[in-house]
Design a protein around this motif. Structure first.
Motif, PDB file in Angstrom:
ATOM      1  N   LEU A 275       0.828  -1.215   0.000  1.00 58.22           N
ATOM      2  CA  LEU A 275       0.000   0.000   0.000  1.00 58.22           C
ATOM      3  C   LEU A 275       0.860   1.263   0.000  1.00 58.22           C
ATOM      4  O   LEU A 275       0.484   2.279  -0.581  1.00 58.22           O
ATOM      5  CB  LEU A 275      -0.931   0.011   1.217  1.00 58.22           C
ATOM      6  CG  LEU A 275      -2.123  -0.939   1.152  1.00 58.22           C
ATOM      7  CD1 LEU A 275      -2.901  -0.892   2.455  1.00 58.22           C
ATOM      8  CD2 LEU A 275      -3.042  -0.606  -0.014  1.00 58.22           C
TER       9      LEU A 275
ATOM     10  N   TYR B 117       3.765   0.646  -3.704  1.00 55.39           N
ATOM     11  CA  TYR B 117       3.394   0.367  -5.087  1.00 55.39           C
ATOM     12  C   TYR B 117       2.128   1.108  -5.480  1.00 55.39           C
ATOM     13  O   TYR B 117       1.350   1.523  -4.639  1.00 55.39           O
ATOM     14  CB  TYR B 117       3.195  -1.143  -5.300  1.00 55.39           C
ATOM     15  CG  TYR B 117       4.397  -1.974  -4.939  1.00 55.39           C
ATOM     16  CD1 TYR B 117       5.680  -1.428  -4.969  1.00 55.39           C
ATOM     17  CD2 TYR B 117       4.257  -3.303  -4.568  1.00 55.39           C
ATOM     18  CE1 TYR B 117       6.775  -2.189  -4.629  1.00 55.39           C
ATOM     19  CE2 TYR B 117       5.352  -4.071  -4.234  1.00 55.39           C
ATOM     20  CZ  TYR B 117       6.615  -3.509  -4.253  1.00 55.39           C
ATOM     21  OH  TYR B 117       7.701  -4.251  -3.915  1.00 55.39           O
ATOM     22  N   ARG B 118       1.952   1.214  -6.802  1.00 53.15           N
ATOM     23  CA  ARG B 118       0.714   1.804  -7.320  1.00 53.15           C
ATOM     24  C   ARG B 118      -0.050   0.749  -8.082  1.00 53.15           C
ATOM     25  O   ARG B 118       0.516   0.007  -8.855  1.00 53.15           O
ATOM     26  CB  ARG B 118       1.041   2.911  -8.299  1.00 53.15           C
ATOM     27  CG  ARG B 118       1.487   4.171  -7.641  1.00 53.15           C
ATOM     28  CD  ARG B 118       1.614   5.191  -8.716  1.00 53.15           C
ATOM     29  NE  ARG B 118       2.271   6.369  -8.192  1.00 53.15           N
ATOM     30  CZ  ARG B 118       2.338   7.484  -8.890  1.00 53.15           C
ATOM     31  NH1 ARG B 118       1.827   7.549 -10.100  1.00 53.15           N
ATOM     32  NH2 ARG B 118       2.933   8.522  -8.362  1.00 53.15           N
TER      33      ARG B 118
ATOM     34  N   LYS C 222      -6.316   1.221  -5.366  1.00 57.29           N
ATOM     35  CA  LYS C 222      -5.521   1.195  -4.144  1.00 57.29           C
ATOM     36  C   LYS C 222      -6.199   1.946  -2.992  1.00 57.29           C
ATOM     37  O   LYS C 222      -6.243   1.462  -1.869  1.00 57.29           O
ATOM     38  CB  LYS C 222      -4.146   1.796  -4.431  1.00 57.29           C
ATOM     39  CG  LYS C 222      -3.206   1.726  -3.260  1.00 57.29           C
ATOM     40  CD  LYS C 222      -1.822   2.112  -3.682  1.00 57.29           C
ATOM     41  CE  LYS C 222      -1.303   3.196  -2.777  1.00 57.29           C
ATOM     42  NZ  LYS C 222       0.139   3.419  -2.987  1.00 57.29           N
ATOM     43  N   LYS C 223      -6.777   3.120  -3.309  1.00 54.70           N
ATOM     44  CA  LYS C 223      -7.425   3.927  -2.263  1.00 54.70           C
ATOM     45  C   LYS C 223      -8.563   3.155  -1.599  1.00 54.70           C
ATOM     46  O   LYS C 223      -8.720   3.181  -0.380  1.00 54.70           O
ATOM     47  CB  LYS C 223      -7.968   5.227  -2.886  1.00 54.70           C
ATOM     48  CG  LYS C 223      -6.887   6.259  -3.156  1.00 54.70           C
ATOM     49  CD  LYS C 223      -7.179   7.528  -2.360  1.00 54.70           C
ATOM     50  CE  LYS C 223      -5.948   8.407  -2.238  1.00 54.70           C
ATOM     51  NZ  LYS C 223      -5.726   9.221  -3.438  1.00 54.70           N
TER      52      LYS C 223
ATOM     53  N   ASP D 284      -7.174   0.324   0.493  1.00 57.53           N
ATOM     54  CA  ASP D 284      -6.616   0.893   1.714  1.00 57.53           C
ATOM     55  C   ASP D 284      -7.725   1.172   2.734  1.00 57.53           C
ATOM     56  O   ASP D 284      -7.615   0.822   3.914  1.00 57.53           O
ATOM     57  CB  ASP D 284      -5.860   2.186   1.362  1.00 57.53           C
ATOM     58  CG  ASP D 284      -5.003   2.687   2.506  1.00 57.53           C
ATOM     59  OD1 ASP D 284      -5.070   2.088   3.598  1.00 57.53           O
ATOM     60  OD2 ASP D 284      -4.278   3.672   2.325  1.00 57.53           O
TER      61      ASP D 284
ATOM     62  N   THR E  19       2.315  -7.652  -4.763  1.00 58.82           N
ATOM     63  CA  THR E  19       0.976  -7.060  -4.815  1.00 58.82           C
ATOM     64  C   THR E  19      -0.071  -8.164  -4.936  1.00 58.82           C
ATOM     65  O   THR E  19      -1.110  -8.133  -4.261  1.00 58.82           O
ATOM     66  CB  THR E  19       0.865  -6.097  -6.010  1.00 58.82           C
ATOM     67  OG1 THR E  19       1.978  -5.214  -6.000  1.00 58.82           O
ATOM     68  CG2 THR E  19      -0.412  -5.288  -5.938  1.00 58.82           C
TER      69      THR E  19
ATOM     70  N   LEU F 250      -3.014  -8.888  -2.258  1.00 56.49           N
ATOM     71  CA  LEU F 250      -4.419  -8.782  -2.655  1.00 56.49           C
ATOM     72  C   LEU F 250      -5.142 -10.115  -2.469  1.00 56.49           C
ATOM     73  O   LEU F 250      -6.319 -10.139  -2.102  1.00 56.49           O
ATOM     74  CB  LEU F 250      -4.531  -8.313  -4.112  1.00 56.49           C
ATOM     75  CG  LEU F 250      -4.098  -6.862  -4.350  1.00 56.49           C
ATOM     76  CD1 LEU F 250      -4.308  -6.475  -5.808  1.00 56.49           C
ATOM     77  CD2 LEU F 250      -4.878  -5.902  -3.458  1.00 56.49           C
TER      78      LEU F 250
END
Lengths: 277, 288
Positions: free
Chosen positions: A86, A89-90, A94-95, A98, B31, B35
């Protein structure tokens, strides 16, 4: 501490606000909690010992504290990973992801309980893929682990995340300049920095899991000696009008809470000192 | 013990050089694992919850919510929150004022004691009120003689709810008020404002967003508390059932669609709480 230096300095209202705080605290928290302590002390030592060390109670401690420890461990590993991803990385969404990390704080435990029990049962959305592999989750101790992991999930993420955000880029640059590779940088530079926060998050997740009731009872199966957690045992004793038994076991839980609270305070004090260096 | 339920303070992440990140493949892998973990524990259960709620169609969904027992549960939950949240709000503001604005001996101990309800098991939180007010308890016989019911009645539910939501607003306000310091309040006093004017015109606007979020969080927990309320309620259907207890009854009667329909109300409340948190954090960032 940025508070005012002298008691009752220029700002008014210290007396009434502190007075009200202590009054309300005593009325709602301290006096009721002392009822538990006094009730426990009215038991004889023999009675107390018999209640808190019966085999069914001991089995519940092993299950509750052992599973809570495992769940906190799972959360420690994946919590650091989630916090890392979080912060560093992008990726799309993501928002929202989070924000959803806080869901276990906000979702009522009973709702979490029935949902997890359904999803991880034999014909549930996730359980149906685990059952052919011979993994039964719902109505077994493994289900308790799932529920405890769920409710402890935000703690490690939310304690480690701000530390990673505040980390100076220079520290890592220096490590790279001195010839460290990524893994060495993480192990020798980043990990020691996040360790106090990580331990704090671990302890918070553990403490939460130990006391948890609502999200566990639906998925646990609740078999005495096998999948009966200590908070449920307290309720069972209470429903059988075994007030002495319920009180004795509850006082052990309260003692554990106190020890955990003190440990967490020490860890947080250590984290803060670490951060200020 | 500081539970990380607080708002994030404004921070800007430092820019990093390209050489300091992992290879693309490692980034994707990490990632992906993160996830997948969140998916198994958060996203899939959340989606399943709403799917189960509408399993028998919208008609059954609304019927489950409008059923008389469900409505009584909703009413009791609203009453409980309407009593416990304002009481904890007044306490939270008073405690934050004393703790954040002044220095006094025993302050850390006071903060630790305020945190106590966070670390006590919900079941123990309920039990202590049974020991105080139950028939076997200290005040039980006296209450019984005067025909006052607290345990297995609404007052017990309200008390247990106040206990478990006790620290939320205070805990939200203390760090915020400490970070803001005393300068603005002192300036107001020098300019001739009295204590209350200073609080309402200077302090309150400054802590507005933290206060709103504290109230929302406290309310969500008050409406959703299960363990503590379960111990003191006595589970009298249509009388002392809050929404979470009603969900439990429906679920144990194998009435899954109805249980999830009613549970989805609470899930919506949780989602609203998360959205509110994001909005408040965004507002703080914009104003800071």
């Amino acid at each position: 501490m940025k508070g005012f230096k002298i008691v009752g300095g220029v700002l008014p209202g210290f007396g009434p606000t502190l007075g009200y705080t202590v009054f309300y605290l005593s009325l709602i928290v301290l006096i009721p909690l002392s009822a538990l302590v006094f009730k426990t002390m009215s038991l004889s030592w023999h009675e107390f010992q018999a209640e808190v060390t019966s085999s069914r109670v001991l089995a519940s401690y092993r299950l509750t504290f052992g599973t809570a420890f495992l769940a906190a461990l799972v959360n420690a590993v994946f919590g650091v990973l989630v916090a890392w991803v979080l912060v560093r990385y992008r990726f799309p969404g993501k928002k929202i992801i989070d924000a959803l990390v806080d869901l276990p704080f906000a979702l009522p435990t009973a709702v979490a309980g029935i949902t997890l029990a359904t999803v991880y049962s034999g014909n549930g959305w996730i359980g149906r893929y685990l059952e052919p592999l011979g993994i039964k989750v719902a109505y077994t101790p493994l289900g308790i682990l799932v529920a405890m992991t769920f409710i402890g999930l935000p703690f490690v993420v939310r304690t480690v995340q701000p530390v990673l955000e505040e980390l100076e880029a220079e520290v890592e640059e220096a490590a790279v300049c001195l010839g460290a590779n990524r893994w060495q940088t993480f192990r020798r530079v980043l990990f020691p920095t996040i360790l106090p926060a990580l331990l704090t998050g671990f302890a918070l997740a553990f403490a939460r899991a130990v006391g948890e009731y609502g999200s566990i009872i639906f998925i646990a199966g609740n078999m005495p000696m096998v999948s009966e957690i200590t908070p449920l045992l307290i309720i069972t004793k209470l429903e059988q009008y075994d007030y002495a038994g319920a009180t004795a076991v509850a006082s052990v839980m309260l003692g554990a809470s106190f020890i955990l609270l003190l440990t967490i305070n020490l860890l947080q004090w250590w984290s803060r000192r670490y951060a200020e260096r | 013990m500081e539970v990380p339920i607080g708002l994030k303070q404004n921070k800007t992440t430092t820019a990093r050089h390209k050489g300091m990140s992992e290879p693309l493949l490692v980034r994707w892998l990490l990632t992906g694992i993160a996830l997948a973990f969140l998916g198994l524990f958060l996203f899939v259960p959340l989606a399943a919850l709403f799917s189960q709620a509408f399993e028998k169609g919208a008609g059954a969904y609304f019927a489950a919510i409008r059923e008389p027992d469900a409505l009584t549960a909703v009413r009791l939950t609203l009453v409980t929150a309407a009593i416990s949240v304002p009481l904890n709000l007044v306490f939270g503001v008073a405690a934050a004022w004393a703790i954040a604005k002044f220095r006094f001996p025993g302050k850390s101990l006071l903060i630790t004691l305020i945190d106590l309800p966070f670390s006590v098991s919900p079941v123990v939180s309920g039990l202590i009120y049974v020991l105080l007010f139950g028939l076997q308890g200290w005040l039980g016989p006296w209450l019984d003689a005067h025909d006052i019911k607290i345990i297995f009645a609404v007052p017990g539910i309200v008390l247990a709810t106040i206990f478990v939501t006790f620290p939320f607003i205070a805990r939200e306000l203390i760090p915020l008020m400490q970070a803001q310091g005393n300068d603005e309040e002192e300036a107001a006093l020098v300019l001739g404002a009295n204590g209350l004017q200073t609080f309402f015109r200077v302090t309150l606007p400054n802590i507005k967003w933290g206060l709103i979020y504290g109230v929302i969080l406290c309310n969500a927990r008050a409406m959703g508390e299960f363990g503590a309320v379960s111990v003191v309620s006595g589970h009298i259907r249509g009388v002392t059932n809050t929404i979470p207890l009603h969900v439990e009854i429906l679920y144990n009667e194998y009435n899954y669609a109805a249980a999830f329909a009613v549970a989805s109300l609470l899930a919506c409340l949780a989602l609203v709480t998360l959205v509110a948190k994001s909005i408040v954090e965004w507002k703080l960032k914009a104003s800071g």
